[in-house]
Structure formats: C-alpha cells, structure tokens
Design a protein around this motif. Structure first.
Motif, PDB file in Angstrom:
ATOM      1  N   CYS A  42       1.728   0.515   4.062  1.00 13.12           N
ATOM      2  CA  CYS A  42       2.587  -0.647   3.188  1.00 13.12           C
ATOM      3  C   CYS A  42       1.986  -0.445   1.779  1.00 13.12           C
ATOM      4  O   CYS A  42       2.775  -0.739   0.837  1.00 13.12           O
ATOM      5  CB  CYS A  42       2.028  -1.862   4.181  1.00 13.12           C
ATOM      6  N   ASP A  76      11.746  -5.868  -3.675  1.00 11.78           N
ATOM      7  CA  ASP A  76      12.219  -4.638  -3.049  1.00 11.78           C
ATOM      8  C   ASP A  76      11.302  -3.829  -2.556  1.00 11.78           C
ATOM      9  O   ASP A  76      11.387  -3.441  -1.314  1.00 11.78           O
ATOM     10  CB  ASP A  76      13.131  -3.984  -4.206  1.00 11.78           C
ATOM     11  N   GLY A  79       9.721  -5.112   0.834  1.00  7.64           N
ATOM     12  CA  GLY A  79      10.550  -5.014   1.722  1.00  7.64           C
ATOM     13  C   GLY A  79      10.836  -3.687   2.393  1.00  7.64           C
ATOM     14  O   GLY A  79      10.766  -3.585   3.708  1.00  7.64           O
ATOM     15  N   PHE A  80      10.702  -2.485   1.608  1.00 15.54           N
ATOM     16  CA  PHE A  80      10.696  -1.301   1.912  1.00 15.54           C
ATOM     17  C   PHE A  80       9.448  -1.047   2.790  1.00 15.54           C
ATOM     18  O   PHE A  80       9.275  -0.152   3.757  1.00 15.54           O
ATOM     19  CB  PHE A  80      10.983  -0.447   0.853  1.00 15.54           C
ATOM     20  N   VAL A  83       9.908  -1.913   5.982  1.00 12.76           N
ATOM     21  CA  VAL A  83      10.749  -1.140   6.840  1.00 12.76           C
ATOM     22  C   VAL A  83      10.041  -0.007   7.418  1.00 12.76           C
ATOM     23  O   VAL A  83      10.232   0.722   8.590  1.00 12.76           O
ATOM     24  CB  VAL A  83      12.048  -0.836   6.138  1.00 12.76           C
ATOM     25  N   CYS A  84       9.161   0.603   6.435  1.00 12.28           N
ATOM     26  CA  CYS A  84       8.372   1.676   6.670  1.00 12.28           C
ATOM     27  C   CYS A  84       7.646   1.348   8.001  1.00 12.28           C
ATOM     28  O   CYS A  84       7.417   2.056   8.954  1.00 12.28           O
ATOM     29  CB  CYS A  84       7.490   1.989   5.624  1.00 12.28           C
ATOM     30  N   TRP A  86       8.043  -0.872  10.356  1.00 13.52           N
ATOM     31  CA  TRP A  86       8.675  -0.839  11.439  1.00 13.52           C
ATOM     32  C   TRP A  86       9.097   0.267  12.068  1.00 13.52           C
ATOM     33  O   TRP A  86       9.230   0.671  13.400  1.00 13.52           O
ATOM     34  CB  TRP A  86       9.994  -1.833  11.128  1.00 13.52           C
ATOM     35  N   LEU A  87       9.459   1.354  11.020  1.00 12.01           N
ATOM     36  CA  LEU A  87       9.938   2.791  11.659  1.00 12.01           C
ATOM     37  C   LEU A  87       8.770   3.373  12.168  1.00 12.01           C
ATOM     38  O   LEU A  87       8.857   4.066  13.305  1.00 12.01           O
ATOM     39  CB  LEU A  87      10.435   3.622  10.286  1.00 12.01           C
ATOM     40  N   LYS A  90       8.644   2.224  15.644  1.00 12.08           N
ATOM     41  CA  LYS A  90       9.888   2.621  16.553  1.00 12.08           C
ATOM     42  C   LYS A  90       9.521   4.372  16.941  1.00 12.08           C
ATOM     43  O   LYS A  90       9.997   4.849  18.105  1.00 12.08           O
ATOM     44  CB  LYS A  90      11.241   2.702  15.856  1.00 12.08           C
TER      45      LYS A  90
END
Length: 93
Positions: A42, A76, A79-80, A83-84, A86-87, A90
């Motif tokens: 992060c 921004d 937030g990215f 997203v990283c 979260w990926l 997954k």
C-alpha cells in the motif's frame, strides 16, 4: 522536485502505511502476505502513483497548482493502494 511534492509524498506514504495496517478491518479479511506485505504494498504503490500524478499527469491535465491538485495527488494514490490490496486478497484467496 519541489517542496510541495516532497510534502505530498510524505503524507501519502504515512497514510499508505496506516491504510495497509487498517485494511483487514475495512475488507473483513485475513492478511494473505502478512502485516508487512500489506503495509509495503500500500505504501509503495501510493507513493509511486502520487509522484507520477504530481509531477507528470496532473500538470498535463491542466492542474498546475491549487488545492484540487493537492487533493487529487493524495486521494487517488490511496484509493489505488486499496485496490491493489483488494486484488492481493482475490489472487491469494
């Protein structure tokens, strides 16, 4: 690099570390790569994207200075970074 850019990178780096630490609460998940992995991913992604946005992307879009440029350069990338993370969950899960 200007003093404003350095200040933005410091703020984004600190917020990236905090978000990396708080992400299991936000996503209600386990840490697939541990606490250090979450914090490093992060913070690194956030700082690199903040540098790219502040130095190249936002001036190319017409945001030379002002509070909007500062908020975009801080918000921004964070937030990215989320997203990283979260990926990462997954892909590992």
């Amino acid at each position: 690099m200007t003093a404003g850019t350095v200040l933005i990178l410091i703020v984004v780096g600190i917020l990236g570390v905090v978000l990396g630490w708080l992400v299991p609460i936000l996503f209600k998940s386990e840490r697939p790569y541990g606490l250090v992995g979450d914090i490093l991913v992060c913070a690194f992604v956030s700082v690199v994207l903040a540098l790219i946005e502040d130095v190249w992307l936002l001036p190319a879009l017409g945001f030379e200075k002002g509070w909007i440029k500062t908020m975009l350069a801080i918000g921004d990338p964070l937030g990215f970074g989320l997203v990283c993370l979260w990926l990462m969950r997954k892909i590992k899960g």
